[in-house]
Design a protein around this motif. Structure first.
Motif, PDB file in Angstrom:
ATOM      1  N   ALA A 176       0.845  -1.193   0.000  1.00 21.50           N
ATOM      2  CA  ALA A 176       0.000   0.000   0.000  1.00 21.50           C
ATOM      3  C   ALA A 176       0.883   1.247   0.000  1.00 21.50           C
ATOM      4  O   ALA A 176       2.019   1.209   0.473  1.00 21.50           O
ATOM      5  N   PRO A 177       0.392   2.373  -0.538  1.00 16.73           N
ATOM      6  CA  PRO A 177       1.216   3.586  -0.589  1.00 16.73           C
ATOM      7  C   PRO A 177       1.827   3.978   0.746  1.00 16.73           C
ATOM      8  O   PRO A 177       2.997   4.365   0.803  1.00 16.73           O
ATOM      9  N   THR A 178       1.060   3.872   1.817  1.00 11.94           N
ATOM     10  CA  THR A 178       1.591   4.258   3.130  1.00 11.94           C
ATOM     11  C   THR A 178       2.709   3.335   3.591  1.00 11.94           C
ATOM     12  O   THR A 178       3.615   3.760   4.299  1.00 11.94           O
ATOM     13  N   VAL A 179       2.646   2.053   3.177  1.00 16.93           N
ATOM     14  CA  VAL A 179       3.688   1.099   3.539  1.00 16.93           C
ATOM     15  C   VAL A 179       4.966   1.382   2.758  1.00 16.93           C
ATOM     16  O   VAL A 179       6.065   1.468   3.314  1.00 16.93           O
ATOM     17  N   VAL A 180       4.827   1.568   1.441  1.00 21.91           N
ATOM     18  CA  VAL A 180       5.998   1.775   0.594  1.00 21.91           C
ATOM     19  C   VAL A 180       6.671   3.103   0.906  1.00 21.91           C
ATOM     20  O   VAL A 180       7.902   3.201   0.941  1.00 21.91           O
ATOM     21  N   SER A 181       5.887   4.149   1.158  1.00 22.41           N
ATOM     22  CA  SER A 181       6.487   5.459   1.406  1.00 22.41           C
ATOM     23  C   SER A 181       7.329   5.474   2.674  1.00 22.41           C
ATOM     24  O   SER A 181       8.207   6.317   2.838  1.00 22.41           O
ATOM     25  N   ALA A 182       7.080   4.525   3.571  1.00 22.40           N
ATOM     26  CA  ALA A 182       7.860   4.438   4.800  1.00 22.40           C
ATOM     27  C   ALA A 182       8.989   3.417   4.714  1.00 22.40           C
ATOM     28  O   ALA A 182       9.812   3.333   5.630  1.00 22.40           O
ATOM     29  N   ALA A 183       9.052   2.628   3.630  1.00 20.72           N
ATOM     30  CA  ALA A 183      10.042   1.565   3.526  1.00 20.72           C
ATOM     31  C   ALA A 183      11.438   2.154   3.335  1.00 20.72           C
ATOM     32  O   ALA A 183      11.632   3.054   2.520  1.00 20.72           O
ATOM     33  N   PRO A 184      12.431   1.668   4.052  1.00 23.18           N
ATOM     34  CA  PRO A 184      13.798   2.179   3.903  1.00 23.18           C
ATOM     35  C   PRO A 184      14.323   2.072   2.475  1.00 23.18           C
ATOM     36  O   PRO A 184      15.039   2.958   2.000  1.00 23.18           O
ATOM     37  N   GLU A 185      13.966   0.986   1.763  1.00 24.85           N
ATOM     38  CA  GLU A 185      14.446   0.810   0.393  1.00 24.85           C
ATOM     39  C   GLU A 185      13.933   1.930  -0.511  1.00 24.85           C
ATOM     40  O   GLU A 185      14.673   2.463  -1.339  1.00 24.85           O
ATOM     41  N   TYR A 186      12.649   2.257  -0.348  1.00 24.44           N
ATOM     42  CA  TYR A 186      12.050   3.326  -1.151  1.00 24.44           C
ATOM     43  C   TYR A 186      12.687   4.668  -0.819  1.00 24.44           C
ATOM     44  O   TYR A 186      13.071   5.438  -1.705  1.00 24.44           O
ATOM     45  N   ARG A 187      12.837   4.957   0.449  1.00 22.67           N
ATOM     46  CA  ARG A 187      13.353   6.257   0.867  1.00 22.67           C
ATOM     47  C   ARG A 187      14.810   6.438   0.439  1.00 22.67           C
ATOM     48  O   ARG A 187      15.235   7.527   0.071  1.00 22.67           O
ATOM     49  N   ALA A 188      15.566   5.353   0.442  1.00 21.93           N
ATOM     50  CA  ALA A 188      16.954   5.429   0.003  1.00 21.93           C
ATOM     51  C   ALA A 188      17.046   5.692  -1.501  1.00 21.93           C
ATOM     52  O   ALA A 188      17.877   6.491  -1.960  1.00 21.93           O
ATOM     53  N   LEU A 189      16.178   5.049  -2.281  1.00 22.77           N
ATOM     54  CA  LEU A 189      16.216   5.226  -3.732  1.00 22.77           C
ATOM     55  C   LEU A 189      15.932   6.657  -4.144  1.00 22.77           C
ATOM     56  O   LEU A 189      16.505   7.169  -5.095  1.00 22.77           O
ATOM     57  N   PHE A 190      15.013   7.312  -3.420  1.00 24.81           N
ATOM     58  CA  PHE A 190      14.602   8.657  -3.808  1.00 24.81           C
ATOM     59  C   PHE A 190      15.232   9.746  -2.945  1.00 24.81           C
ATOM     60  O   PHE A 190      14.829  10.913  -2.992  1.00 24.81           O
ATOM     61  N   GLY A 191      16.220   9.360  -2.149  1.00 25.75           N
ATOM     62  CA  GLY A 191      16.958  10.355  -1.388  1.00 25.75           C
ATOM     63  C   GLY A 191      16.137  11.045  -0.332  1.00 25.75           C
ATOM     64  O   GLY A 191      16.373  12.217  -0.008  1.00 25.75           O
ATOM     65  N   LEU A 192      15.161  10.343   0.232  1.00 29.26           N
ATOM     66  CA  LEU A 192      14.317  10.927   1.262  1.00 29.26           C
ATOM     67  C   LEU A 192      14.919  10.644   2.634  1.00 29.26           C
ATOM     68  O   LEU A 192      15.602   9.641   2.835  1.00 29.26           O
ATOM     69  N   GLY A 193      14.652  11.522   3.566  1.00 25.99           N
ATOM     70  CA  GLY A 193      15.145  11.335   4.926  1.00 25.99           C
ATOM     71  C   GLY A 193      14.348  10.291   5.668  1.00 25.99           C
ATOM     72  O   GLY A 193      13.542   9.562   5.105  1.00 25.99           O
ATOM     73  N   THR A 194      14.543  10.246   6.949  1.00 29.60           N
ATOM     74  CA  THR A 194      13.843   9.248   7.762  1.00 29.60           C
ATOM     75  C   THR A 194      12.427   9.679   8.107  1.00 29.60           C
ATOM     76  O   THR A 194      11.615   8.880   8.534  1.00 29.60           O
ATOM     77  N   GLN A 195      12.124  10.974   7.916  1.00 27.95           N
ATOM     78  CA  GLN A 195      10.781  11.459   8.209  1.00 27.95           C
ATOM     79  C   GLN A 195       9.932  11.425   6.945  1.00 27.95           C
ATOM     80  O   GLN A 195      10.430  11.536   5.835  1.00 27.95           O
ATOM     81  N   GLY A 196       8.628  11.289   7.114  1.00 30.65           N
ATOM     82  CA  GLY A 196       7.712  11.242   5.986  1.00 30.65           C
ATOM     83  C   GLY A 196       7.762  12.523   5.173  1.00 30.65           C
ATOM     84  O   GLY A 196       7.831  13.614   5.714  1.00 30.65           O
ATOM     85  N   ALA A 197       7.749  12.376   3.851  1.00 31.67           N
ATOM     86  CA  ALA A 197       7.829  13.553   2.984  1.00 31.67           C
ATOM     87  C   ALA A 197       6.695  13.603   1.980  1.00 31.67           C
ATOM     88  O   ALA A 197       6.596  14.549   1.223  1.00 31.67           O
ATOM     89  N   LEU A 198       5.847  12.573   1.962  1.00 34.00           N
ATOM     90  CA  LEU A 198       4.779  12.533   0.977  1.00 34.00           C
ATOM     91  C   LEU A 198       3.425  12.719   1.648  1.00 34.00           C
ATOM     92  O   LEU A 198       3.144  12.116   2.672  1.00 34.00           O
ATOM     93  N   ALA A 199       2.608  13.568   1.051  1.00 26.93           N
ATOM     94  CA  ALA A 199       1.226  13.704   1.511  1.00 26.93           C
ATOM     95  C   ALA A 199       0.389  12.670   0.767  1.00 26.93           C
ATOM     96  O   ALA A 199       0.269  12.725  -0.442  1.00 26.93           O
ATOM     97  N   LEU A 200      -0.148  11.719   1.483  1.00 25.35           N
ATOM     98  CA  LEU A 200      -0.876  10.624   0.871  1.00 25.35           C
ATOM     99  C   LEU A 200      -2.281  10.541   1.424  1.00 25.35           C
ATOM    100  O   LEU A 200      -2.534  10.904   2.557  1.00 25.35           O
ATOM    101  N   TYR A 201      -3.212  10.062   0.588  1.00 20.63           N
ATOM    102  CA  TYR A 201      -4.412   9.519   1.209  1.00 20.63           C
ATOM    103  C   TYR A 201      -4.385   8.033   0.941  1.00 20.63           C
ATOM    104  O   TYR A 201      -3.855   7.579  -0.054  1.00 20.63           O
ATOM    105  N   ARG A 202      -4.930   7.285   1.857  1.00 16.32           N
ATOM    106  CA  ARG A 202      -4.834   5.842   1.705  1.00 16.32           C
ATOM    107  C   ARG A 202      -6.221   5.239   1.472  1.00 16.32           C
ATOM    108  O   ARG A 202      -7.215   5.683   2.023  1.00 16.32           O
ATOM    109  N   HIS A 203      -6.232   4.225   0.633  1.00 18.93           N
ATOM    110  CA  HIS A 203      -7.452   3.461   0.379  1.00 18.93           C
ATOM    111  C   HIS A 203      -7.614   2.441   1.499  1.00 18.93           C
ATOM    112  O   HIS A 203      -6.720   1.644   1.739  1.00 18.93           O
TER     113      HIS A 203
END
Length: 264
Positions: free
Chosen positions: A209-236
Motif C-alpha cells: 500500500a502507498p503508506t507502507v511503501v512510502s515508509a520503507a527504507p528501500e524506497y526512501r533510500a532510492l529517492f533520497g528521502l530522509g527518515t521522516q515522511g515527505a509525501l502527503a498521501l491519502y490511503r485506500h
C-alpha cells in the motif's frame, strides 16, 4: 473468512531481461488483478519502461515467464510517440487504428470522454501536449481494455495538466472496471491514487500500500528521502493485511471508501 482473490489478469515469475549483456531486470515477480490501480516507481534506468514493454509483448524476456488471462485486452499509452511531420494524420484516422470496434460513433464518444469532442478532424501535429496525450488515452480506451497501461504518460505536461490527466484516468478506471498499471515520476499524485505501489530498481525493492511503501527504507533510500515522511498521501482502506517485507494483500475492495490523511 476472507474471500479468495480473483485470478491475475497479468502475472510474471522470475522475469529477467538483459540488453547488450547488461542485466536490466532480474527475478521480477508481479501480478495485477481486475479493478486494481498499481503504480511502478523507481529511479531513471531502473527498468520501469522495459518491464511494461515485456508485459505488453513488445519485448521478449530472457528469463522467467509471463502469464496473461485468456483474451486479455491491453490499452497502452506510451511515454512518447514519434510523429512523422511529413505524413499528415488526423486525430480520427489515428483512433481508427485501434481496430474493427473503433467505428465512427465509438471514436466520437471516446474523444468526447477525454475532453476532445469535435477534434477528430485536427492534425495530430497541431495538438498541444495535453491534447495529444488525451488522444493516446482515447485510442487505448477504444480497445475496451481489461488493463490500461500508462508509461509516464504525463511527461512534459504542467502540473494542472498532470492532475487533470490522472483524474480522467481514475474516472475511466471506475467506468470501465479495468485494472490500471502506471509507471510514473509524479510520486505525490500517483501514489495517492494507487491501491498498490511497486518500487523497482532492476528488481522489486519493496511493494505494498502507498503508506507502507512510502515508509520503507528501500524506497526512501532510492529517492533520497530522509527518515521522516515527505509525501502527503491519502490511503485506500481496503482491509489490507500487511505481510513481512512491506507487502500488502488487499481484500474486500471498496473503491468508494477512502480515508484522507497526510503522511509525515
Amino acid at each position: 473468512m476472507n474471500a479468495p482473490l480473483p485470478p491475475p489478469l497479468l502475472a510474471t515469475r522470475g522475469l529477467g531481461f538483459a540488453r547488450d549483456g547488461q542485466a536490466i531486470l532480474t527475478g521480477v515477480d508481479f501480478a495485477i488483478r481486475r479493478g486494481e490501480i498499481v503504480t511502478i516507481v523507481g529511479p531513471n534506468g531502473s527498468g520501469k519502461s522495459t518491464f511494461l514493454r515485456l508485459l505488453i509483448g513488445a519485448d521478449r524476456p530472457d528469463a522467467g515467464a509471463i502469464a496473461r488471462a485468456p483474451g486479455l485486452r491491453i490499452g497502452y499509452v506510451p511515454q512518447r510517440l514519434a510523429l512523422d511531420h511529413t505524413m499528415p494524420m488526423t486525430v480520427d484516422r489515428f483512433l481508427a487504428i485501434a481496430g474493427d470496434h473503433a467505428g465512427p460513433e465509438a471514436r466520437r464518444a471516446a474523444l468526447a470522454r477525454v475532453g476532445l469532442a469535435g477534434q477528430g478532424g485536427r492534425q495530430l501535429i497541431d495538438l498541444s501536449g495535453g491534447q495529444f496525450q488525451r488522444t493516446l488515452l482515447a485510442q487505448a480506451v477504444l480497445r475496451r481494455p481489461d488493463i490500461l497501461v500508462l508509461d509516464e504518460a504525463t511527461q512534459g505536461l504542467d502540473q494542472p495538466g498532470v492532475a487533470r490527466f490522472y483524474r480522467l484516468v481514475e474516472e475511466l478506471h471506475a467506468e470501465l472496471g479495468c485494472a490500471v498499471l502506471m509507471v510514473s515520476h509524479d510520486l505525490h499524485v500517483v501514489m495517492a491514487a494507487s491501491d498498490r505501489v511497486i518500487c523497482l530498481n532492476g528488481h522489486v525493492c519493496c511493494e505494498g500500500a502507498p503508506t507502507v511503501v512510502s515508509a520503507a527504507p528501500e524506497y526512501r533510500a532510492l529517492f533520497g528521502l530522509g527518515t521522516q515522511g515527505a509525501l502527503a498521501l491519502y490511503r485506500h482502506e481496503h482491509d489490507h493485511e500487511h505481510a513481512a517485507g512491506g507487502h500488502a494483500h488487499a481484500h474486500d475492495h471498496d473503491p468508494d471508501h477512502h480515508v484522507h490523511g497526510t503522511g509525515g
